[in-house]
Design an enzyme around this catalytic site. Structure first.
Site, PDB file in Angstrom:
ATOM      1  N   CYS A 140     -14.818  53.812  47.288  1.00  0.00           N
ATOM      2  CA  CYS A 140     -14.854  54.703  46.251  1.00  0.00           C
ATOM      3  C   CYS A 140     -13.942  54.033  45.025  1.00  0.00           C
ATOM      4  CB  CYS A 140     -14.611  56.069  46.385  1.00  0.00           C
ATOM      5  SG  CYS A 140     -15.452  56.764  47.533  1.00  0.00           S
ATOM      6  N   ASP A 179     -16.682  59.130  54.570  1.00  0.00           N
ATOM      7  CA  ASP A 179     -16.363  60.399  54.164  1.00  0.00           C
ATOM      8  C   ASP A 179     -17.441  60.894  53.252  1.00  0.00           C
ATOM      9  OD1 ASP A 179     -14.082  60.363  55.837  1.00  0.00           O
ATOM     10  OD2 ASP A 179     -12.561  60.178  54.128  1.00  0.00           O
ATOM     11  N   GLU A 203     -11.998  67.488  54.729  1.00  0.00           N
ATOM     12  CA  GLU A 203     -11.994  67.486  53.264  1.00  0.00           C
ATOM     13  C   GLU A 203     -12.535  68.415  52.385  1.00  0.00           C
ATOM     14  OE1 GLU A 203     -10.497  62.847  52.675  1.00  0.00           O
ATOM     15  OE2 GLU A 203     -12.344  63.504  52.159  1.00  0.00           O
ATOM     16  N   SER A 209     -10.241  64.984  49.409  1.00  0.00           N
ATOM     17  CA  SER A 209     -10.402  63.822  49.139  1.00  0.00           C
ATOM     18  C   SER A 209      -9.539  63.401  47.990  1.00  0.00           C
ATOM     19  CB  SER A 209     -12.074  63.769  48.736  1.00  0.00           C
ATOM     20  OG  SER A 209     -12.294  62.677  48.099  1.00  0.00           O
ATOM     21  N   ASP A 251     -11.631  55.250  54.154  1.00  0.00           N
ATOM     22  CA  ASP A 251     -10.159  55.948  54.267  1.00  0.00           C
ATOM     23  C   ASP A 251      -9.535  55.796  55.589  1.00  0.00           C
ATOM     24  OD1 ASP A 251     -11.296  56.739  51.857  1.00  0.00           O
ATOM     25  OD2 ASP A 251     -11.202  58.771  52.415  1.00  0.00           O
TER      26      ASP A 251
END
Length: 559
Positions: free
Chosen positions: A197, A84, A448, A474, A126
């Site tokens: 992340c 992402d 996103e 996000s 994700d």
């Protein structure tokens, strides 16, 4: 015993009319004795192109060692991933949410086609985790999820950084509040190595939800990517599979309606990503467990927001792990009546039994606020409805931005147009930025909106501008934002009727989102509305548009 434990693989390993299958298994190094053992599929979402996933193939090897330690057969296979962070703000982001279904389909396909007796999924970014969960719900064979773990914080000039720091640095650059040298310094140092992340973004949110669902080992969601604990967890997961198979403890025997309520409550306490709503709806569908937006609204209304974690706070998942990890948070929740301790887990014990011998959060920590002094007395996830979102929308309102926003619409047909508008200075304090035609079908793929929200924050407008969209956000997004507006503009939803200057009111107390335009005027606009043509006429995104449901149902593709 072997016949009982290898009830799926025996179809190919023990049937004398399947000599070709057995010959091929001998070719990969399995002996006659091995063919009597359970075959464990180890699904790795590892690939070199993303820090979240770059180390997962190595972790899969550790899992295989754990399977071998109980004298069973582990067989590693791979599936895809989409970064992402890398695809954000480009057409590549349109493939991110659809990748969830490709991952689920591929895991389901390999385990069924290869007749594996169980599944251990090694996941990172994700969509890996919900994809694996969906596959496990469909397969209902003994399963465990390994989360690749959170990234270590970056650092530049003494400031702790993460990937969102890089996005927000762009907004600062556009606002001329950061030098070119410091901009490049932030970008070069934000992500120091392997791991997902670092804040309570979607990866850490979904990993935490998985621990609450009972499908990973304790601390599985907070063990850092490069820690010795993560490596040991992989080894122990292989060993834990032995008891799961012996007891025929499958995902559908572990995960219940109460398990999902636990997951939603934990996500709320942690201030987790709005993507959790989308993913948990889809996972519940795969488990045949009823779950709706109203369930999120109800649980959020009675669950406090406690965690001072990025993006809205200051701490990272690695900090929380040092303070006691997700088990420490769950133990607090259990003591305060916010968690159902009777739910089963992959350890063969209930949540309460798992937590009984684990330590509480460190007494000196200030990441998780006391329930008596929450950051917000009710949850940050707000399910809004109104004439702009008849099927519902999902807002992330921490309270720092206020709980009510009313302003004039600044409408953009697509994210790229919005990004250009923000860069040109078109957005002013008091505006409600409307980004439409970015829903599941209209995007397609419901991309996103981290780039525009980060640019708004970077320009210092985070508390004075709202942003609404039929796309999604996000987990790194913060500010006054509302996504998942359903029905989406592409299918003729009311968002398609908004015009520049229209007044929009967002009320996170009354949980409403309304367009202050008369019904008569909206009917006139609807009569003039021209349906949009699909953007793709072949390939993956074309198929996705044909299959995907509304975001209010979780963007499922097998309804």
């Amino acid at each position: 015993m072997a016949q009982e434990l290898n009830k799926y693989s025996k179809v190919v390993t023990q049937d004398p009319t399947q000599p070709a299958a057995q010959a091929m298994l001998h070719a990969i190094g399995l002996s006659d004795e091995d063919l009597k053992k359970p075959l464990i599929g180890i699904a790795s979402t590892g690939f070199e192109g993303n820090p979240c996933n770059m180390h997962l193939n190595d972790l899969a090897v550790e899992v295989k060692k754990g399977v071998s330690a109980v004298d069973w057969v582990g067989l590693i296979f791979n599936t895809i991933g989409v970064s992402d962070g890398i695809s954000m703000g480009t057409d590549g982001m349109r493939y991110s949410l659809p990748s969830r279904d490709i991952i689920a389909d591929s895991m389901e396909t390999v385990v069924n086609a290869q007749a594996y007796d169980a599944l251990i999924a090694v996941t990172g970014c994700d969509k890996n985790m919900p994809g694996a969960l969906i596959a496990m719900g469909r397969l209902d064979r003994p399963s465990i999820i390994i989360y690749g773990g959170t990234i270590a914080p970056g650092c530049y000039k003494g400031e702790a950084l993460d990937v969102v720091s890089a996005f927000e640095a762009l907004g600062k650059k556009q606002a001329n509040t950061i030098s070119e040298e410091d901009f490049k310094g932030v970008v070069a140092n934000a992500c120091p190595g392997p791991g997902a992340c670092g804040g309570m973004y979607t990866a850490n949110t979904m990993a935490s939800a998985i621990e609450a669902l009972g499908l990973c080992l304790p601390y599985g969601s907070s063990n850092p990517a490069q820690s010795s604990q993560k490596k040991e967890e992989c080894y122990q997961a292989g060993k834990a599979m032995k008891d799961l198979i012996k007891n025929d403890l499958t995902p559908r025997k572990i995960v219940t309606r109460a398990s999902f309520e636990n997951a939603i409550a934990l996500v709320t306490v942690l201030g987790g990503s709005t993507n959790a709503v989308l993913h948990l709806l889809a996972v519940a569908h795969a488990f045949d467990i009823p779950l709706t937006l109203e369930d999120f609204a109800e649980i959020s209304s009675k669950t406090p927001y406690l965690a001072d974690l990025k993006p809205s706070g200051k701490y990272l998942m690695e900090d929380l792990h040092k303070a006691g990890g997700i088990p420490g948070v769950m133990k607090l929740m259990l003591e305060k009546g916010l968690l159902n301790g009777d739910c089963m887990t992959v350890t063969g014990k209930t949540i309460a039994e798992n937590l009984a011998d684990l330590p509480e959060l460190n007494s000196s920590q200030d990441i998780i606020h006391p329930i008596e002094k929450p950051l917000k007395s009710s949850g940050h996830l707000r399910i809004l409805k109104g004439n702009l979102a008849p099927e519902g929308a999902v807002a992330k309102i921490t309270g720092k931005e206020g709980e009510i926003f009313e302003g004039a619409a600044r409408v953009y047909d697509g994210e790229f147009a919005a990004n250009d508008g923000i860069a040109k200075g078109e957005i002013q304090a008091g505006d409600v930025v409307v980004i439409r035609y970015e829903g599941p079908k209209g995007g397609p793929g419901m991309p996103e909106m981290l780039k525009p929200t980060s640019a708004i924050m970077g320009k210092g407008l985070g508390k004075s501008v709202a942003l609404i969209t039929d796309g999604r956000f996000s987990g790194g997004t913060h500010g006054f934002v509302v996504g998942h507006i359903s029905p989406e503009a592409f299918t003729g939803g009311p968002l398609a009727l908004v015009e520049n200057g229209d007044i929009i009111r967002i009320d996170a107390i009354e949980n409403s989102i309304s367009l202050k335009v008369s019904g008569e005027e909206l009917d006139k606009r609807k009569q003039k509305l021209t349906p949009r043509a699909a953007k793709h006429h072949s390939g993956t995104l074309y198929k996705y548009v044909k299959l995907v449901s509304s975001a209010s149902l979780g963007c499922i593709t097998d309804q």
